[in-house]
Design a protein around this motif. Structure first.
Motif, PDB file in Angstrom:
ATOM      1  N   GLN A  50       0.848  -1.190   0.000  1.00 52.76           N
ATOM      2  CA  GLN A  50       0.000   0.000   0.000  1.00 52.76           C
ATOM      3  C   GLN A  50       0.889   1.248   0.000  1.00 52.76           C
ATOM      4  O   GLN A  50       1.867   1.320   0.742  1.00 52.76           O
ATOM      5  N   ALA A  51       0.525   2.222  -0.830  1.00 51.91           N
ATOM      6  CA  ALA A  51       1.319   3.443  -0.961  1.00 51.91           C
ATOM      7  C   ALA A  51       0.612   4.603  -0.258  1.00 51.91           C
ATOM      8  O   ALA A  51      -0.576   4.820  -0.460  1.00 51.91           O
ATOM      9  N   THR A  52       1.337   5.303   0.574  1.00 52.10           N
ATOM     10  CA  THR A  52       0.857   6.514   1.256  1.00 52.10           C
ATOM     11  C   THR A  52       2.082   7.387   1.509  1.00 52.10           C
ATOM     12  O   THR A  52       3.192   6.875   1.542  1.00 52.10           O
ATOM     13  N   THR A  53       2.048   8.636   1.702  1.00 55.71           N
ATOM     14  CA  THR A  53       0.991   9.626   1.763  1.00 55.71           C
ATOM     15  C   THR A  53       1.327  10.698   0.726  1.00 55.71           C
ATOM     16  O   THR A  53       2.509  10.975   0.494  1.00 55.71           O
ATOM     17  N   ILE A  54       0.332  11.363   0.146  1.00 54.27           N
ATOM     18  CA  ILE A  54       0.557  12.388  -0.869  1.00 54.27           C
ATOM     19  C   ILE A  54       0.000  13.717  -0.378  1.00 54.27           C
ATOM     20  O   ILE A  54      -1.098  13.769   0.176  1.00 54.27           O
ATOM     21  N   VAL A  55       0.747  14.792  -0.584  1.00 54.70           N
ATOM     22  CA  VAL A  55       0.256  16.140  -0.292  1.00 54.70           C
ATOM     23  C   VAL A  55       0.403  16.996  -1.547  1.00 54.70           C
ATOM     24  O   VAL A  55       1.285  16.760  -2.372  1.00 54.70           O
ATOM     25  N   ALA A  56      -0.481  17.963  -1.694  1.00 54.43           N
ATOM     26  CA  ALA A  56      -0.411  18.896  -2.818  1.00 54.43           C
ATOM     27  C   ALA A  56      -0.866  20.264  -2.346  1.00 54.43           C
ATOM     28  O   ALA A  56      -1.732  20.365  -1.470  1.00 54.43           O
ATOM     29  N   LEU A  57      -0.295  21.310  -2.901  1.00 47.88           N
ATOM     30  CA  LEU A  57      -0.670  22.666  -2.524  1.00 47.88           C
ATOM     31  C   LEU A  57      -0.378  23.618  -3.665  1.00 47.88           C
ATOM     32  O   LEU A  57       0.517  23.379  -4.489  1.00 47.88           O
ATOM     33  N   THR A  58      -1.151  24.669  -3.732  1.00 49.45           N
ATOM     34  CA  THR A  58      -0.910  25.711  -4.710  1.00 49.45           C
ATOM     35  C   THR A  58       0.084  26.711  -4.135  1.00 49.45           C
ATOM     36  O   THR A  58       0.205  26.865  -2.920  1.00 49.45           O
ATOM     37  N   TYR A  59       0.800  27.382  -5.018  1.00 51.40           N
ATOM     38  CA  TYR A  59       1.696  28.465  -4.615  1.00 51.40           C
ATOM     39  C   TYR A  59       1.662  29.524  -5.706  1.00 51.40           C
ATOM     40  O   TYR A  59       1.012  29.340  -6.741  1.00 51.40           O
ATOM     41  N   ALA A 213       5.498  21.410   2.168  1.00 50.82           N
ATOM     42  CA  ALA A 213       5.177  20.030   1.805  1.00 50.82           C
ATOM     43  C   ALA A 213       6.028  19.038   2.591  1.00 50.82           C
ATOM     44  O   ALA A 213       5.527  18.027   3.099  1.00 50.82           O
ATOM     45  N   VAL A 214       7.326  19.310   2.706  1.00 53.10           N
ATOM     46  CA  VAL A 214       8.218  18.416   3.444  1.00 53.10           C
ATOM     47  C   VAL A 214       7.817  18.360   4.919  1.00 53.10           C
ATOM     48  O   VAL A 214       7.797  17.291   5.532  1.00 53.10           O
ATOM     49  N   GLU A 215       7.467  19.498   5.492  1.00 47.37           N
ATOM     50  CA  GLU A 215       7.074  19.514   6.901  1.00 47.37           C
ATOM     51  C   GLU A 215       5.740  18.793   7.108  1.00 47.37           C
ATOM     52  O   GLU A 215       5.545  18.123   8.127  1.00 47.37           O
ATOM     53  N   ALA A 216       4.814  18.911   6.164  1.00 52.63           N
ATOM     54  CA  ALA A 216       3.542  18.205   6.276  1.00 52.63           C
ATOM     55  C   ALA A 216       3.757  16.690   6.254  1.00 52.63           C
ATOM     56  O   ALA A 216       3.130  15.945   7.023  1.00 52.63           O
ATOM     57  N   LEU A 217       4.658  16.210   5.400  1.00 52.94           N
ATOM     58  CA  LEU A 217       4.968  14.778   5.361  1.00 52.94           C
ATOM     59  C   LEU A 217       5.690  14.346   6.631  1.00 52.94           C
ATOM     60  O   LEU A 217       5.489  13.231   7.132  1.00 52.94           O
ATOM     61  N   TYR A 218       6.532  15.216   7.156  1.00 54.44           N
ATOM     62  CA  TYR A 218       7.239  14.931   8.410  1.00 54.44           C
ATOM     63  C   TYR A 218       6.230  14.736   9.547  1.00 54.44           C
ATOM     64  O   TYR A 218       6.337  13.799  10.336  1.00 54.44           O
ATOM     65  N   ASP A 219       5.243  15.624   9.621  1.00 58.19           N
ATOM     66  CA  ASP A 219       4.218  15.517  10.656  1.00 58.19           C
ATOM     67  C   ASP A 219       3.370  14.264  10.466  1.00 58.19           C
ATOM     68  O   ASP A 219       2.970  13.611  11.440  1.00 58.19           O
ATOM     69  N   ALA A 220       3.076  13.921   9.209  1.00 53.95           N
ATOM     70  CA  ALA A 220       2.302  12.706   8.945  1.00 53.95           C
ATOM     71  C   ALA A 220       3.071  11.474   9.403  1.00 53.95           C
ATOM     72  O   ALA A 220       2.510  10.567  10.025  1.00 53.95           O
ATOM     73  N   SER A 225       2.332   5.232  11.071  1.00 53.21           N
ATOM     74  CA  SER A 225       3.432   4.289  10.853  1.00 53.21           C
ATOM     75  C   SER A 225       3.606   3.909   9.384  1.00 53.21           C
ATOM     76  O   SER A 225       4.668   3.420   8.993  1.00 53.21           O
ATOM     77  N   ALA A 226       2.575   4.109   8.569  1.00 52.60           N
ATOM     78  CA  ALA A 226       2.664   3.753   7.151  1.00 52.60           C
ATOM     79  C   ALA A 226       3.315   4.843   6.311  1.00 52.60           C
ATOM     80  O   ALA A 226       3.546   4.649   5.120  1.00 52.60           O
ATOM     81  N   THR A 227       3.597   5.988   6.911  1.00 53.44           N
ATOM     82  CA  THR A 227       4.227   7.099   6.195  1.00 53.44           C
ATOM     83  C   THR A 227       5.677   7.227   6.631  1.00 53.44           C
ATOM     84  O   THR A 227       5.978   7.219   7.831  1.00 53.44           O
ATOM     85  N   GLY A 228       6.565   7.347   5.666  1.00 56.48           N
ATOM     86  CA  GLY A 228       7.986   7.491   5.966  1.00 56.48           C
ATOM     87  C   GLY A 228       8.419   8.937   5.833  1.00 56.48           C
ATOM     88  O   GLY A 228       8.223   9.558   4.794  1.00 56.48           O
TER      89      GLY A 228
END
Length: 274
Positions: A50-59, A213-220, A225-228
């Motif tokens: 299973q693949a997780t996690t994805i974030v996206a944002l406008t700038y 984006a990097v900080e959001a993935l860090y918090d996730a 546990s499924a997010t690296g």
């Protein structure tokens, strides 16, 4: 009357949709044509990475998408190196959450679909057309999704007609929803979305958007546990793409290394001070 070409008479005009062409002549090649034997949804999903996690944002001037590198299989880490964000074409990117193998096959078909349309029609598909086409592919996977093999993508691109970055989310039935400002999918999405709400603001430049984006993935990764998260020991960083008027571009690992190192140092200092 002009004689009709025999090949045209048999096959008809080439359809602009490559998926429709496969469905007509080789349906067994479509990812959605796979059929499983009797199995419970829980056992089926646990047996597939299973693949997780994805974030996206406008700038300011575009849109960004980032994904962590971990894939899980039940309670085990199946991979620490999987890529979950891919360029769909020159002006769009797609990220995957859900069953990794099916999702990657869907992305490859989507990439060929857009290239085929461009060659047949002589012009790229519109961003709305791309997002709708991806919705149809997700919808075709519904029988497998009901058996636990769901694919839930996140799609983003630069609208060359409206001159802005846009992003779209989906559900397993193929429902398409345009998101504004930011969004996240995957098992760690609830934590990533909380970080995005606090960190995102209008008018971010590209460098600031990458850091968010990097900080959001860090918090996730901190709570799921499924997010690296960024791995300073193994030198593993998220996959990050930006899309603007110049097209889609992957952020180099050296830049992500610096961003992740600054984030970890800042969090460490805050912990010591606390």
């Amino acid at each position: 009357m002009t004689p009709q070409d025999p090949a045209s008479a048999v096959h008809g005009a080439a359809p602009p949709s490559f998926s429709d062409h496969l469905a007509r002549h080789h349906p067994e090649l479509l990812p959605s044509s796979r059929r499983l034997g009797p199995a419970s949804a829980a056992s089926t999903s646990a047996a597939a990475p299973q693949a997780t996690t994805i974030v996206a944002l406008t700038y300011a001037g575009g849109v960004l998408m980032a994904g962590d590198r971990r894939a899980t299989m039940g309670n085990m880490i199946a991979s620490r190196h999987i890529k979950k964000v891919f360029p769909a074409d020159n002006y769009s990117v797609v990220g995957i959450a859900g069953t990794a193998g099916l999702a990657i096959d869907m992305i490859r078909l989507f990439q060929v679909e857009l290239e085929h349309y461009d060659k047949i029609e002589g012009t790229p598909m519109s961003l709305d057309g791309k997002s709708n086409r991806l919705a149809a592919m997700v919808r075709s996977n519904l029988p497998l999704a009901l058996q636990g093999l769901a694919v839930v993508p996140l799609f983003a691109g630069y609208d060359t007609e409206r001159h802005l970055g846009r992003l779209f989310s989906y559900d397993v039935t193929g429902g398409r929803y345009e998101e504004y400002e930011h969004h996240s999918v995957g098992s760690g999405s609830v934590f990533a979305r909380g970080a995005l709400k606090k960190l995102w603001k209008p008018g971010l430049d590209e460098e600031q958007a990458v850091a968010v984006a990097v900080e959001a993935l860090y918090d996730a990764a901190d709570d799921d546990s499924a997010t690296g998260g960024p791995d300073l020991v193994r030198q593993l960083w998220p996959v990050v793409y930006v899309v603007n008027s110049a097209g889609a571009r992957e952020i180099p690992e050296r830049e992500l290394h610096i961003t992740a190192q600054e984030l970890v140092s800042r969090r460490s200092a805050a912990g010591l001070e606390g």
